[in-house]
Design a protein around this motif. Structure first.
Motif, mmCIF file in Angstrom:
data_model
loop_
_atom_site.group_PDB
_atom_site.id
_atom_site.type_symbol
_atom_site.label_atom_id
_atom_site.label_comp_id
_atom_site.label_asym_id
_atom_site.label_seq_id
_atom_site.Cartn_x
_atom_site.Cartn_y
_atom_site.Cartn_z
ATOM 1 N N ALA A 133 0.625 -1.201 0.078
ATOM 2 C CA ALA A 133 0.122 -0.174 -0.152
ATOM 3 C C ALA A 133 1.042 1.221 0.122
ATOM 4 N N ALA A 134 0.516 2.298 -0.790
ATOM 5 C CA ALA A 134 1.375 3.646 -0.670
ATOM 6 C C ALA A 134 0.623 4.464 -0.322
ATOM 7 N N PRO A 135 1.703 5.055 0.915
ATOM 8 C CA PRO A 135 1.388 6.168 1.817
ATOM 9 C C PRO A 135 0.479 7.802 1.368
ATOM 10 N N PHE A 136 0.162 8.112 2.141
ATOM 11 C CA PHE A 136 -0.894 9.332 1.473
ATOM 12 C C PHE A 136 -0.332 10.168 2.647
ATOM 13 N N TYR A 137 -0.531 9.351 3.651
ATOM 14 C CA TYR A 137 0.234 10.025 5.171
ATOM 15 C C TYR A 137 0.214 9.239 6.328
ATOM 16 N N GLY A 138 0.814 10.208 6.319
ATOM 17 C CA GLY A 138 1.997 9.230 8.487
ATOM 18 C C GLY A 138 2.055 10.264 9.457
ATOM 19 N N GLU A 139 2.517 9.638 11.213
ATOM 20 C CA GLU A 139 2.393 10.127 11.783
ATOM 21 C C GLU A 139 2.835 9.193 12.802
ATOM 22 N N SER A 140 3.776 10.103 13.299
ATOM 23 C CA SER A 140 4.452 9.028 14.937
ATOM 24 C C SER A 140 3.515 10.068 16.265
ATOM 25 N N SER A 141 3.977 9.502 17.457
ATOM 26 C CA SER A 141 3.512 10.778 18.299
ATOM 27 C C SER A 141 4.706 10.847 19.454
ATOM 28 N N PHE A 142 4.380 11.819 19.292
ATOM 29 C CA PHE A 142 5.728 12.536 20.334
ATOM 30 C C PHE A 142 5.710 13.132 21.604
ATOM 31 N N THR A 143 6.124 14.211 22.249
ATOM 32 C CA THR A 143 6.185 15.274 23.288
ATOM 33 C C THR A 143 5.807 16.017 23.083
ATOM 34 N N MET A 144 4.747 16.579 23.231
ATOM 35 C CA MET A 144 4.390 18.052 23.478
ATOM 36 C C MET A 144 4.339 18.824 24.773
ATOM 37 N N TYR A 145 5.362 19.946 24.748
ATOM 38 C CA TYR A 145 5.255 20.799 25.562
ATOM 39 C C TYR A 145 5.210 22.008 25.777
ATOM 40 N N ARG A 146 5.050 22.911 27.170
ATOM 41 C CA ARG A 146 4.761 23.854 26.764
ATOM 42 C C ARG A 146 5.719 24.857 27.640
ATOM 43 N N THR A 147 6.695 25.031 26.637
ATOM 44 C CA THR A 147 7.953 26.184 26.784
ATOM 45 C C THR A 147 7.820 27.066 27.535
ATOM 46 N N ASP A 148 6.671 28.292 28.206
ATOM 47 C CA ASP A 148 6.294 29.302 28.765
ATOM 48 C C ASP A 148 6.337 27.872 30.212
ATOM 49 N N LEU A 149 6.038 27.375 30.614
ATOM 50 C CA LEU A 149 5.884 26.742 32.493
ATOM 51 C C LEU A 149 6.780 26.383 32.126
ATOM 52 N N PHE A 150 7.516 25.525 31.425
ATOM 53 C CA PHE A 150 8.591 24.723 31.520
ATOM 54 C C PHE A 150 10.015 26.240 32.412
ATOM 55 N N ASP A 151 9.871 26.990 31.534
ATOM 56 C CA ASP A 151 10.836 28.503 31.887
ATOM 57 C C ASP A 151 10.319 28.472 33.597
ATOM 58 N N GLU A 152 9.292 28.849 33.574
ATOM 59 C CA GLU A 152 8.525 29.226 35.047
ATOM 60 C C GLU A 152 8.909 28.385 35.936
ATOM 61 N N ALA A 153 9.246 27.343 35.472
ATOM 62 C CA ALA A 153 9.769 26.101 36.887
ATOM 63 C C ALA A 153 11.221 25.968 36.415
ATOM 64 N N GLY A 154 12.011 26.148 35.694
ATOM 65 C CA GLY A 154 13.397 25.904 35.628
ATOM 66 C C GLY A 154 14.015 24.695 35.256
ATOM 67 N N LEU A 155 12.757 23.977 34.265
ATOM 68 C CA LEU A 155 13.096 22.942 33.850
ATOM 69 C C LEU A 155 13.365 22.923 31.826
ATOM 70 N N GLU A 156 14.350 22.352 31.535
ATOM 71 C CA GLU A 156 14.777 21.850 30.281
ATOM 72 C C GLU A 156 13.901 20.848 30.001
ATOM 73 N N MET A 157 12.918 20.852 28.970
ATOM 74 C CA MET A 157 13.120 19.394 28.399
ATOM 75 C C MET A 157 13.835 19.048 27.796
ATOM 76 N N PRO A 158 14.390 18.145 27.018
ATOM 77 C CA PRO A 158 15.462 17.400 26.972
ATOM 78 C C PRO A 158 14.855 16.889 25.210
ATOM 79 N N ALA A 159 15.483 16.101 24.225
ATOM 80 C CA ALA A 159 15.595 16.301 23.097
ATOM 81 C C ALA A 159 14.763 14.937 23.425
ATOM 82 N N ALA A 160 14.737 13.820 23.971
ATOM 83 C CA ALA A 160 14.535 12.358 24.634
ATOM 84 C C ALA A 160 14.709 12.000 25.987
ATOM 85 N N PRO A 161 13.285 12.368 26.114
ATOM 86 C CA PRO A 161 12.972 12.258 27.815
ATOM 87 C C PRO A 161 13.110 10.935 27.980
#
Lengths: 441, 586
Positions: A133-161
């Motif tokens: 079957a030929a792909p028309f659309y593909g997806e995976s899943s990943f982590t989406m996060y709020r950078t502002d909340l992380f900044d406030e909490a003094g956290l930095e999200m690793p690229a591969a948490p």
């Protein structure tokens, strides 16, 4: 009068001759497709194909996903040839290909550039290395996060948490009094909802649905750890009534600024970063799905693809259409008409080297990395007899998955314990498999 | 032969009962026929026919309305066509043909019956084999021919056993079949109830139906979609009506059921066939179709190729194997027996064993081919087309001839060996019917109607010059004498035979009945009800379904033990009463 008659007859003759030649030359192909935005867009733009291929006429049958599955299954299983081209997902492809219902796509035109298809997507749609079957659309899943909340909490999200970091971050950014919840995850029961998420999460915990002898494994420590962590995260840091939230509900929560972290489909990213749809569009970050240090991440892989029915009498015309609809040229055509943000993502490597697309989609690199990190043929830490990451590619999975999903949702609601939910999952999976294997083909 | 049978000088008591009209004291009331037809039309064929309507692409509206109208027409046909002739003559059609249409017609008619009964028997044995194949891990047989040697071996072996049982143990199986009816009715209904939530979940994501319109919507979207297995628009209302009406053409217009209805006190009891038509051919067909669609959805296969064994297993668990085997065998058994009898009538000079073995051999081979059971509906419709002209001939003799002043039994009165007008009529009608079919003028399910009309006209026209309008005073006198002797014989017989129903009101019998009714029938039905109405999600559905599966097999076992016990006690009491009545008289 005579002259007028001659002109009329000549005109009629020419018209009939032209019409007859068209009728004689045209091949009609029927395409069964799901009624999602991408497929509807493809249908709307299909004049581009018929203009270039006047010998082919397209008939569209657009249906709801569940009805499509049932109709297409009946048509294709009986080899009726009712549908020449069918829209199916990565769940169906291995099952149907194994039954000989699909035409192998091993002779696509050279300009199709089959090697441009992302290897993991290609692998998910191939049997014994042959694309079905030929792909028309593909997806995976990943982590989406709020950078502002992380900044406030003094956290930095690793690229591969890791999951430990996700737990720590969710705890740190939760502010229930202001309706900010540290983490949003799928809680709604269903094989494509909470079970898809939990199966992918379980893979990263070293759990699996079945051992190599098809014995269910919900009685393992790995599953207990998975479910307990999932429950802890949502109960402590998740939104209220999390068992009612699926993809759409969590998307709305995040867009409304109520989710700190959301681990879900990569396709959500464009809606989160679109200022007209999201209140937090300028403070969204992306990372890979979490892992547990066992070598498998909790990201999944899905693709909608076009396949040719083995019963089709117009396989050449169908192949030309499939090649057009899933080609890089069609992607460019959509971009020219509707903008790069609207092209179907996740299928071709060339899209991710296109600067215009990368500019329009800031999440593109992380999407690509997530898709590349997914291997549907080797989804778990321990060996398994099945393929599929967030599903098990067997006919029984839809019903088992939904039944199991209901028990997990009950446990999230607090109606039953996690031990009971896992025991129920073990029981129902064993029972259904016992009956299905009994009638095994 | 004709003269010998109705010779007034012969000893009536020496004549086979089958050759004589049914005596009045052996006639039955409406309750008997309500039960009889309920039993006759709930069989393994229903699994196949239900799925056939799906594969033919009927819509749910056409099914609900069309099956009702078609089955109503069938019941009316039994009432208005079959029952009056059966009640008037009190003969089976076979005897009627033998006495009135001559030896050649009788042989040809029996020959046609051999083919039809062989096809039905083979189909039912294949249906049973589809259940057994699961136990031996043989793949589903989705093609018209066998694709696995072991399936062919199983079907063949099952046929050999069925032929042996039909030959040596026909009465036991026939007796066993009588107790199956209530159980089959409950199981057919329960099977549909058990699989509806699964089907609904696959489509809507919910296991529950809120209303009847939800059910219609579900069935219309998943089962009766209006698209046939080839992907084209399916049959419409007229075809559905026609199939339902034509499925029993050979029994009503073809008059085969004279054999049953000759025992009716009144011709209006022909309406009692409504139990078979409206349950077996309405509820059971729709239920079977729902079960087939749900199984196809579970197995990710098409309903056109799922086998009755798979369907029954998913609907009823282990009980499913029992229902398919029992329903298959209890249908195959009488048909095999009929095929054997018909074959003997065709070849009276060949020893019975040889004929039966030859018929059995054909059944063994035919049962290996799944296309026969999948084509059962067209087979039944075409069988009706073949046999209906004889029904037309008999109808003309019994209803038209008296009005024209012709003699109904002219052929027998004339004393010729063959009824040539009847034979010519049959031949003309076969050419007409199948010719019309090849021209594709009307749906083949309706071909029996013009063919029947043509047979009546043709026979009426041909019979007159052959002597139907003549008088045969001597022969008529002989007939009257013979009939008088038969009446006297029957009156004598009536004084010797028990005809009052035996009522057993003992505590033990009441207990036995309570056990098979409550445990055997009510408990499985309640469990199925729970599955349908008390499964708010898929997990609860599986819990309820497993409970239904696990308990129903034991309920089934208890049902058959106690129902059989009840039957044997009833028989024992009847024979005791007969003995008690006959001994003092003698």
């Amino acid at each position: 009068m005579h002259g007028l008659k001659t002109v009329f007859l000549s005109g009629t003759t020419i018209f009939l001759g032209f019409a007859a030649s068209l009728v004689q030359a045209q091949t009609s192909i029927t395409i069964a497709t799901v009624n999602n935005d991408d497929m509807v867009r493809m249908q709307a733009l299909s004049a581009n194909f018929t203009d270039a291929n006047p010998d082919i006429k397209l008939n569209w049958v657009t249906l709801d996903e569940n009805v499509l599955r049932q109709r297409v299954t009946t048509a294709i299983a009986t080899n009726s040839g009712r549908f020449d081209v069918v829209t199916i997902g990565t769940y169906e492809v291995p099952i149907w290909a194994e039954r000989g219902w699909l035409v192998p796509l091993d002779d696509m035109p050279e300009e199709y550039d089959i090697d441009d298809i992302l290897p993991s997507i290609r692998s998910g749609l191939s049997i014994m290395g042959v694309l079905h079957a030929a792909p028309f659309y593909g997806e995976s899943s990943f982590t989406m996060y709020r950078t502002d909340l992380f900044d406030e909490a003094g956290l930095e999200m690793p690229a591969a948490p890791s999951w430990d970091f996700i737990k720590e971050a969710a705890a740190a950014i939760t502010d229930k009094s202001n309706e900010v919840y540290g983490i949003c995850l799928r809680g709604k029961p269903g094989w494509g909802e909470n079970v898809a998420f939990l199966t992918a999460m379980a893979n990263s915990y070293g759990a699996r649905w079945f051992d190599e002898n098809w014995q269910p494994q919900f009685d393992s420590d790995a599953w207990a750890n998975t479910l307990n962590d999932y429950l802890m995260l949502l109960n402590n840091y998740g939104p209220p009534d999390a068992a009612l939230n699926g993809y759409n509900e969590n998307l709305a929560l995040f867009q409304d600024g109520k989710c700190g972290i959301w681990i879900d489909a990569t396709v959500a990213a464009s809606s989160l970063t679109n200022a007209s749809q999201s209140r937090v569009s300028d403070s969204v970050g992306f990372a890979l799905a979490p892992d547990n240090g066992l070598g498998k991440r909790s990201n999944w892989l899905w693709a909608w693809a076009l396949a040719i029915s083995a019963g089709s009498e117009n396989q050449d015309a169908a192949r030309r259409f499939v090649a057009w609809a899933t080609s890089g040229e069609f992607t460019e055509f959509i971009a020219a008409r509707e903008g790069w943000a609207n092209v179907p993502p996740g299928t071709r490597a060339s899209l991710y080297t296109n600067d215009e697309y990368l500019d329009a989609a800031p999440f593109a690199e992380m999407t690509l990395a997530s898709i590349q990190a997914a291997d549907p043929n080797d989804p778990t830490v321990a060996k398994v007899p099945y393929t599929g990451i967030q599903f098990v590619a067997i006919p029984e999975f839809q019903s088992i998955g939904t039944a199991v999903g209901h028990r997990f949702a009950k446990s999230l609601e607090g109606s039953i314990s996690s031990e009971e939910a896992l025991a129920n999952a073990q029981w129902v999976t064993s029972k259904v498999m016992e009956r299905a294997r009994f009638l095994k083909e | 032969m004709t003269d010998t049978i109705r010779d007034p000088n012969s000893n009536i008591a020496d004549i086979d009962d089958e050759q004589l009209p049914v005596p009045e004291h052996r006639l039955h009331g409406p309750v008997h026929f309500l039960g009889l037809y309920g039993a006759e039309h709930v069989a393994a064929t229903e699994f196949v026919i239900g799925a056939a309507f799906v594969a033919m692409g009927a819509t749910i509206k056409d099914i609900l309305i069309g099956l009702f109208i078609g089955n109503l027409l069938a019941a009316l046909s039994f009432w208005l066509i079959t029952a009056p002739i059966a009640v008037k003559t009190r003969l089976s059609l076979y005897t009627y043909i033998e006495q009135n249409l001559g030896e050649l017609a009788s042989r040809l008619y029996n020959g046609a019956n051999v083919l039809i009964f062989v096809a039905i028997s083979a189909a039912m044995i294949t249906v049973s084999a589809t259940a057994v194949r699961v136990l031996f891990e043989i793949p589903p047989q989705i093609y018209p021919y066998p694709t696995n040697i072991y399936f062919a071996l199983i079907a063949g072996s099952a046929s050999v056993i069925a032929v042996a049982v039909a030959y040596y143990g026909f009465n036991v199986v026939a007796e066993f079949a009588t107790i199956c009816t209530p159980w089959l009715m409950v199981m057919f209904t329960a099977g549909g109830m058990v699989l509806i939530p699964s089907l609904n979940e696959a489509l809507t994501g919910y296991t529950t139906l809120a209303s009847f319109s939800d059910f219609v919507s579900l069935a219309g979207t998943t089962v009766f979609t209006g698209i046939n297995a080839e992907g084209r628009p399916g049959i419409g209302l007229w075809e559905v009506i026609g199939f339902a009406w034509a499925a029993n053409t050979f029994a009503h217009f073809g008059l085969i059921d004279m054999a049953l209805l000759r025992y009716a006190k009144k011709s209006v009891y022909g309406l009692c066939t409504v139990t078979g038509m409206m349950f077996g051919h309405y509820v059971a067909w729709i239920s079977a179709a729902l079960m087939g669609a749900a199984t196809a959805s579970i197995m990710k296969l098409s309903i056109a190729v799922v086998s009755p064994g798979d369907v029954a297993y998913y609907a009823l668990g282990a009980t499913g194997f029992v229902i398919v085997i029992i329903a298959g065998w209890t249908t195959a058994n009488p048909n095999l027996y009929r095929a054997g009898l018909a074959a003997q009538a065709v070849f009276p000079e060949i020893p019975r064993q040889k004929v039966t073995l030859a018929v059995g051999a054909v059944v063994v081979v035919a049962s290996c081919f799944p296309f026969i059971y999948r084509s059962i509906l067209p087979i039944l419709a075409y069988a009706g087309l073949v046999l209906v002209p004889i029904g037309g001939v008999v109808f003309a003799e019994q209803h038209i001839f008296p009005r024209l002043g012709y003699k109904s039994n002219w052929h027998r009165l004339k004393g010729v060996s063959n009824n040539k007008p009847a034979l010519i009529t049959w031949a003309v009608c076969l050419v007409f019917g199948f010719g019309l079919d090849s021209l594709d003028v009307i749906p083949f399910v309706y071909l029996f109607l013009p063919t029947w009309v043509v047979s009546i006209i043709c026979y009426t026209v041909l019979a007159k010059p052959a002597g139907a309008d003549k008088s045969y005073p001597e022969a008529e006198q002989r007939e009257q004498e013979f009939d008088s002797k038969v009446k006297a014989y029957h009156a004598r017989l009536a004084t010797q035979e028990s005809h009052a129903p035996v009522k057993d009101t003992s505590l033990l019998t009441t207990l036995i009945r309570a056990v098979w009714i409550v445990i055997g029938l009510l408990v499985p039905f309640v469990l199925a009800w729970r599955v349908l109405f008390n499964s708010p999600n898929l997990y609860d559905y599986y819990v309820n379904r497993e409970l239904f599966y696990d308990l129903t097999i034991w309920c089934t076992l208890i049902y058959f033990v106690f129902a059989w016990w009840d039957l044997q006690r009833g028989k024992g009491l009847s024979s005791n009463q007969v003995t008690a009545e006959v001994v003092p008289a003698s």
